[in-house]
Design an enzyme around this catalytic site. Structure first.
Site, PDB file in Angstrom:
ATOM      1  N   GLU A 472      -1.853   4.861  21.902  1.00  0.00           N
ATOM      2  CA  GLU A 472      -0.744   3.966  21.551  1.00  0.00           C
ATOM      3  C   GLU A 472      -1.090   2.491  21.675  1.00  0.00           C
ATOM      4  OE1 GLU A 472       2.617   5.290  23.827  1.00  0.00           O
ATOM      5  OE2 GLU A 472       2.813   7.128  22.641  1.00  0.00           O
ATOM      6  N   GLN A 583      -5.440   5.934  25.850  1.00  0.00           N
ATOM      7  CA  GLN A 583      -5.721   7.340  26.152  1.00  0.00           C
ATOM      8  C   GLN A 583      -6.709   7.923  25.137  1.00  0.00           C
ATOM      9  OE1 GLN A 583      -1.478   7.368  24.850  1.00  0.00           O
ATOM     10  NE2 GLN A 583      -1.809   9.571  24.984  1.00  0.00           N
TER      11      GLN A 583
HETATM   12  C1  BGC Z   1       1.814   8.663  26.086  1.00  0.00           C
HETATM   13  C2  BGC Z   1       2.202   9.671  25.043  1.00  0.00           C
HETATM   14  C3  BGC Z   1       3.041  10.753  25.694  1.00  0.00           C
HETATM   15  C4  BGC Z   1       4.234  10.146  26.410  1.00  0.00           C
HETATM   16  C5  BGC Z   1       5.039  11.169  27.166  1.00  0.00           C
HETATM   17  C6  BGC Z   1       3.056   8.120  26.761  1.00  0.00           C
HETATM   18  O1  BGC Z   1       2.685   7.261  27.783  1.00  0.00           O
HETATM   19  O2  BGC Z   1       1.105   7.590  25.518  1.00  0.00           O
HETATM   20  O3  BGC Z   1       1.046  10.240  24.483  1.00  0.00           O
HETATM   21  O4  BGC Z   1       3.468  11.650  24.748  1.00  0.00           O
HETATM   22  O5  BGC Z   1       3.760   9.209  27.351  1.00  0.00           O
HETATM   23  O6  BGC Z   1       4.273  11.812  28.128  1.00  0.00           O
END
Ligand code: BGC
Length: 726
Positions: A472, A583
């Site tokens: 993200e 991530q």
């Molecule tokens: C992550 C996502 C994840 C979400 C809920 C976010 O911090 O970047 O990949 O789906 O958290 O766990």
């Protein structure tokens, strides 16, 4: 209390610092309902009492400064319900409060083996009375509406009056903290309307509904005392009596919660209650015992890791929705972080654990996606796609809840993740019936979306534009490598199923037959043949997306520790303009599609991306740990593993108070099974490449694959794969 520490998560003092975290970790749940691990005796000023029903949500209006087409109007938020566990206990007019009363010999433990939370302590009142108080609670894993609490009081000093009020407390609210996007938002209205409440032949009842989403729920409470001739006020349900220095009282609280789906709920509840506490407890413990037989991971030689993995597996198992209508949220039902939403976390992180240990649960998670196909269909139309379905990035009822589309709706990879989940389940179970009845329809619709959305460019490459991959910290990119790889795999899988249907009499559902007739098989074949993957010939690595490698690398040397997680300190655009990853992204794709890449390629990609990944998401460490093991760096793998497994037990991110990190918990299972044991499915078969950290004596676990159960045992000298009787 017992000393069997590797099965217990416990505390020996009331500690403000750990209280909220332990409220989350000491949650008792059964996937339908849950109680956070707060005390029966009411508020701790620094605590957050929580009672939840999986799938029960209230709408929350989303406000945008500038609102464009297809932005969701409302989010769904898991509601904190009236609290039926409440006990108000007074001695000679003084109220018991664990915050202010004189408490000693305090001990609380969650028994992971049986899913029972037990707490005991001694209270010395200001009038000199002393009582030992012990409470035991569980959320029945067999009767999904039922919670039982046994509240025992043993006076051994003093005399006078006492009173006990066991009630349903309506003074409960959702938590909010607006400056952290990971936590919920404040309602501008009371989300709960109480339609009726009262006491009827000893049954305390409360019928309510959510204010805007109009979801009905019922809370019932039956109190039963072991004392003869007790004086319970029939209006208030309060017990008042006298005590001497050997008075003992036991209160059994039977609690029922439902979403108004059963007409005869009161009758069903009374019948359950009449079977008694012991009966409910035995059935509940028996269920857990059976679960552990096939899901336990035994680690010899590392006590902390042993306890951590059990805590993690306990939470996954208790929090998962098991009815095909609900799912498992990023925080389970242990807290209100992420508003109780379900994400891709389910298919990519949690599903494998269920597929290989409890395929019925895995199936019900996939059924949830099937049961929300209609919402995904209409979302695709809202987003301008002529065909196919688009699953929501985050949701409870199947409709999109994400208000920040760059890191929300744009994560179209959720579609491919669901397809991946179906493939994983099918390969491990051979459940062709599931494919015929449900899986095929989902897969065809998912593929239709890609055929609509992706494009062949002037060089004939199939491209997917303007999406966000798992990472993200780079949003709205072209040709995110993870997405393109997963889509290619998804369509290959679908084509193989279509072929199978042509060879055998297919027995497909009518809807799937209809979809197959219009499915563009030839175009789909061209898509997989010409799927574009961004590759850098100089660095010889896969680029995370088209533009990624041309950006400057984030200045890690100049970023102090306090600035992590970066998302809390930098505007998203600052992050998007750099090579910095929240991530695993490319590295995750290479784990999920193990045969597509050479070991050398995986190593180059790992080395490159590891340097620029912050692991600000708790979904990251486990993936790097698994790949480090595959690439032969066991020490590094173990370091990542420890960070993963300890995330909640040691509250590494300092936010376990808002709930567990369910995907990461599953990551600790993946870390052993995919990481150290090296499980990969190749050509539809189980393969292992097992290793063991140097400080472990042995680890073992069970896997169910194609109706055969295997026990895998790895020690420093030997690997054993034992076929078990199912
Ligand atoms: C992550 C996502 C994840 C979400 C809920 C976010 O911090 O970047 O990949 O789906 O958290 O766990």
């Amino acid at each position: 209390m017992s000393k069997d520490t590797q099965w217990k998560y416990s505390e020996t003092e009331i500690n403000q610092e750990d209280y909220l975290k332990n409220e989350s970790l000491m949650t008792v749940s059964n996937g339908y309902l849950s109680l956070r691990g707060s005390y029966e005796e009411g508020n701790m000023s620094y605590g957050h009492q929580g009672t939840y029903l999986n799938g029960l949500y209230e709408f929350h209006d989303l406000h945008y400064g500038e609102k464009f087409t297809a932005y969701p109007d409302k989010s769904q938020v898991m509601v904190n319900l009236p609290d039926p566990k409440t006990v108000k206990f007074k001695v000679n007019g003084e109220s018991l409060s664990l915050e202010t009363s004189k408490i000693s010999s305090y001990h609380r433990e969650l028994d992971l083996r049986s899913g029972i939370l037990k707490r005991e302590f001694v209270w010395e009142t200001y009038t000199g009375a002393k009582a030992k108080i012990c409470s035991t609670r569980f959320a029945s894993s067999v009767e999904k509406h039922l919670i039982c609490i046994k509240y025992e009081i043993q006076f051994y000093q003093g005399e006078g009056d006492y009173s006990i009020e066991s009630t349903i407390d309506t003074n409960r609210h959702n938590i909010s903290k607006e400056d952290d996007p990971r936590i919920g938002v404040e309602f501008n209205h009371n989300p709960i309307v109480i339609l009726s409440r009262g006491l009827e032949d000893e049954l305390m009842f409360l019928n309510g509904e959510t204010y805007d989403s109009k979801q009905k729920f019922n809370v019932y409470l039956l109190n039963e005392y072991n004392v003869d001739g007790i004086k319970v006020d029939t209006e208030t349900g309060i017990l008042q009596d006298q005590f001497g220095d050997d008075t003992s009282i036991i209160l059994y609280k039977y609690i029922w919660l439902d979403k108004n789906e059963t007409r005869d709920s009161k009758r069903a509840f009374i019948a359950l209650k009449n079977k008694g506490y012991r009966h409910a407890l035995d059935k509940h413990s028996q269920w857990w015992k059976q679960q552990w037989e096939h899901m336990d991971v035994v680690i010899k030689g590392d006590k902390l890791m042993q306890k951590a993995i059990r805590l993690n597996l306990y939470h996954l198992t208790q929090n998962v929705g098991k009815d095909g209508l609900t799912n498992i949220s990023a925080k389970g039902m242990t807290g209100e972080g992420y508003e109780g939403h379900y994400f891709w976390d389910t298919e990519i992180y949690m599903l494998p654990f269920f597929v290989y240990t409890n395929p019925d649960i895995a199936k019900s998670l996939l059924m949830y996606r099937y049961n929300t196909l209609e919402q995904a269909r209409s979302r695709a139309r809202q987003m301008g796609h002529k065909q196919g379905v688009l699953y929501p990035w985050r949701t409870i009822n199947g409709e999109e809840c994400s208000s920040f589309f760059p890191a929300g709706t744009a994560q179209y990879h959720i579609n491919a993740d669901i397809a991946y989940g179906i493939k994983l389940y099918y390969e491990a179970t051979n459940d062709w019936k599931f494919i015929q009845d449900y899986g095929m329809e989902i897969l065809l619709e998912l593929a239709n979306l890609w055929l609509d959305m992706g494009q062949f460019d002037h060089q004939g490459r199939f491209c997917i534009h303007e999406v966000t991959g798992p990472d993200e910290y780079s949003c709205l990119v072209n040709n995110n490598t993870y997405t393109n790889i997963m889509v290619k795999n998804e369509i290959e899988f679908l084509l193989s199923l279509i072929e199978k249907c042509q060879e055998e009499s297919s027995g497909l559902s009518l809807k799937s037959m209809e979809l197959i007739q219009t499915f563009e098989v030839e175009r789909a074949k061209r898509v997989i043949e010409h799927m574009y993957l961004a590759y850098d010939d100089t660095l010889k690595i896969y680029a995370q997306d088209d533009g990624f490698l041309s950006k400057p690398v984030w200045d890690f040397a100049e970023t102090p520790k306090e600035k992590y997680p970066l998302l809390m300190h930098y505007h998203p655009l600052t992050l998007y303009r750099h090579q910095v990853c929240k991530q695993a992204d490319v590295v995750l794709a290479e784990l999920l599609q193990p045969t597509m890449f050479t070991p050398e390629q995986k190593k180059r990609d790992f080395d490159y991306y590891e340097k620029i990944t912050t692991h600000d998401s708790s979904l990251s460490n486990c993936i790097y740990g698994i790949m480090a093991a595959e690439l032969g760096d066991l020490e590094k793998s173990y370091e990542y593993y420890m960070k993963t497994a300890k995330t909640d037990i040691e509250d590494v991110h300092q936010n376990a108070k808002d709930g567990i990190h369910a995907a990461n918990m599953a990551g600790s299972w993946l870390g052993i099974v995919y990481g150290f044991a090296g499980l990969r499915i190749k050509d539809g078969e189980l393969t292992f490449n097992s290793k063991i950290p140097k400080n472990w004596e042995e680890y073992s676990f069970h896997l169910r694959f194609k109706n055969q159960v295997y026990e895998i045992k790895v020690n420093q000298n030997d690997v054993k794969i034992i076929e078990k009787n199912c």
